[in-house]
Design an enzyme around this catalytic site. Structure first.
Site, PDB file in Angstrom:
ATOM      1  N   THR A  12       5.379   0.020  -7.579  1.00 20.11           N
ATOM      2  CA  THR A  12       5.848  -0.584  -6.909  1.00 20.11           C
ATOM      3  C   THR A  12       7.022  -1.626  -8.063  1.00 20.11           C
ATOM      4  OG1 THR A  12       3.935  -1.046  -4.852  1.00 20.11           O
ATOM      5  CG2 THR A  12       5.989  -2.364  -5.065  1.00 20.11           C
ATOM      6  N   HIS A  18     -10.119  -0.353  -2.357  1.00 20.37           N
ATOM      7  CA  HIS A  18      -9.823  -1.422  -3.156  1.00 20.37           C
ATOM      8  C   HIS A  18      -9.567  -2.544  -2.179  1.00 20.37           C
ATOM      9  CE1 HIS A  18      -5.709  -0.663  -2.786  1.00 20.37           C
ATOM     10  NE2 HIS A  18      -5.088  -1.472  -3.667  1.00 20.37           N
ATOM     11  N   LYS A  76       5.213   1.300   0.713  1.00 26.45           N
ATOM     12  CA  LYS A  76       5.943   1.418  -0.399  1.00 26.45           C
ATOM     13  C   LYS A  76       7.355   1.858  -0.174  1.00 26.45           C
ATOM     14  CE  LYS A  76       2.525   2.384  -4.352  1.00 26.45           C
ATOM     15  NZ  LYS A  76       2.594   0.841  -4.164  1.00 26.45           N
ATOM     16  N   HIS A 132       0.896  -1.663  -0.772  1.00 25.32           N
ATOM     17  CA  HIS A 132      -0.023   0.086   0.132  1.00 25.32           C
ATOM     18  C   HIS A 132       1.127   1.248   0.221  1.00 25.32           C
ATOM     19  CE1 HIS A 132      -3.557  -2.286   1.931  1.00 25.32           C
ATOM     20  NE2 HIS A 132      -3.297  -2.272   0.566  1.00 25.32           N
ATOM     21  N   ASP A 150      -4.170  -6.051  -8.203  1.00 21.68           N
ATOM     22  CA  ASP A 150      -4.678  -6.687  -7.216  1.00 21.68           C
ATOM     23  C   ASP A 150      -4.571  -8.150  -7.578  1.00 21.68           C
ATOM     24  OD1 ASP A 150      -3.687  -5.412  -5.148  1.00 21.68           O
ATOM     25  OD2 ASP A 150      -4.816  -4.566  -4.469  1.00 21.68           O
ATOM     26  N   THR A 209       2.197  -5.574  -8.527  1.00 22.43           N
ATOM     27  CA  THR A 209       1.426  -4.314  -8.487  1.00 22.43           C
ATOM     28  C   THR A 209       2.023  -2.986  -9.134  1.00 22.43           C
ATOM     29  OG1 THR A 209       0.890  -3.393  -6.421  1.00 22.43           O
ATOM     30  CG2 THR A 209       0.182  -5.638  -7.777  1.00 22.43           C
ATOM     31  N   GLY A 210       2.090  -2.225  -9.842  1.00 24.47           N
ATOM     32  CA  GLY A 210       2.092  -0.904 -10.478  1.00 24.47           C
ATOM     33  C   GLY A 210       3.444   0.139 -10.300  1.00 24.47           C
ATOM     34  N   ASP A 218     -10.525  -5.666  -2.727  1.00 18.50           N
ATOM     35  CA  ASP A 218      -9.719  -6.791  -3.378  1.00 18.50           C
ATOM     36  C   ASP A 218      -8.664  -7.333  -2.463  1.00 18.50           C
ATOM     37  OD1 ASP A 218     -10.894  -6.218  -6.342  1.00 18.50           O
ATOM     38  OD2 ASP A 218      -9.721  -4.382  -6.414  1.00 18.50           O
ATOM     39  N   ARG A 274      -8.381 -13.902   0.863  1.00 15.42           N
ATOM     40  CA  ARG A 274      -8.805 -15.238   0.701  1.00 15.42           C
ATOM     41  C   ARG A 274      -8.356 -16.458  -0.110  1.00 15.42           C
ATOM     42  NH1 ARG A 274     -12.629 -17.302  -1.913  1.00 15.42           N
ATOM     43  NH2 ARG A 274     -12.733 -15.481  -3.768  1.00 15.42           N
ATOM     44  N   ASP A 288      -0.918  -1.094   4.666  1.00 16.05           N
ATOM     45  CA  ASP A 288      -1.490  -0.548   5.660  1.00 16.05           C
ATOM     46  C   ASP A 288      -2.897  -1.075   6.554  1.00 16.05           C
ATOM     47  OD1 ASP A 288      -1.624   1.651   6.941  1.00 16.05           O
ATOM     48  OD2 ASP A 288      -1.174   2.702   6.139  1.00 16.05           O
ATOM     49  N   SER A 319      -1.978  -1.182 -10.901  1.00 10.99           N
ATOM     50  CA  SER A 319      -1.903  -0.961 -10.232  1.00 10.99           C
ATOM     51  C   SER A 319      -2.950  -1.513  -9.121  1.00 10.99           C
ATOM     52  CB  SER A 319      -2.253   0.618  -9.783  1.00 10.99           C
ATOM     53  OG  SER A 319      -1.692   1.285  -8.497  1.00 10.99           O
ATOM     54  N   GLY A 320      -2.909  -1.712  -8.013  1.00 10.94           N
ATOM     55  CA  GLY A 320      -3.779  -2.673  -7.334  1.00 10.94           C
ATOM     56  C   GLY A 320      -5.341  -2.181  -7.078  1.00 10.94           C
TER      57      GLY A 320
END
Length: 151
Positions: free
Chosen positions: A46, A96, A21, A17, A69, A43-44, A99, A105, A89, A63-64
């Site tokens: 990162t 999101h 980062k 998040h 995600d 992702t994104g 997500d 899960r 965080d 991006s998430g």
């Protein structure tokens, strides 16, 4: 019992998040020699930051909040991710969050290693099993998949 084979070279998804980062980038830089031995996904933004700090290629996803995600979730379902390092965080609501919850899960459902903080990531990355092939046991979902769906 069904199993999923993990090669010695793991496929690792790295996610953070916004407020985490910097912490993930610092952790990855510190562990760059180990991470460079594995296949990395992120992702994104990162992904770009990690590629610079780790000096290793990173498969960059969206991006998430824009679907990154969910892309990682799809890779998990396809058996193409072995572990997730997700510095999230807990003090900040994310747009999101659903997500993120779905990603966690899926990681649990498919018995994927997941670290949500630096201490857990350190323990996983320094495990002797990181350098070895591994057979992860999977829950048998055949009953669920073969259930009769009412018309």
């Amino acid at each position: 019992m069904q199993t999923r084979s993990l090669a010695a070279r793991k496929r690792i998804a790295l996610v953070a998040h916004d407020h985490k980062k910097g912490e993930l980038i610092d952790w990855a830089h510190y562990n760059r020699d180990v991470l460079a031995q594995h296949e990395l996904y992120a992702t994104g933004t990162t992904g770009t930051l990690l590629e610079r700090k780790v000096d290793a290629p990173v498969h960059k996803l969206l991006s998430g909040p824009l679907g990154g995600d969910q892309q990682i979730g799809a890779l998990i379902a396809e058996g193409r991710i072995d572990m997730i390092i997700f510095f999230w965080d807990p003090m900040e609501t994310q747009p999101h969050d659903s997500d993120v919850k779905a990603l966690i899960r899926l990681a649990v459902a498919w018995n994927i290693l997941i670290a949500c903080n630096r201490s857990t990531a350190d323990f996983i990355l320094t495990s002797a099993l990181m350098k070895l092939p591994y057979e992860a046991q999977l829950t048998d979902y055949s009953g669920y998949l073969k259930r009769i769906i009412p018309e």
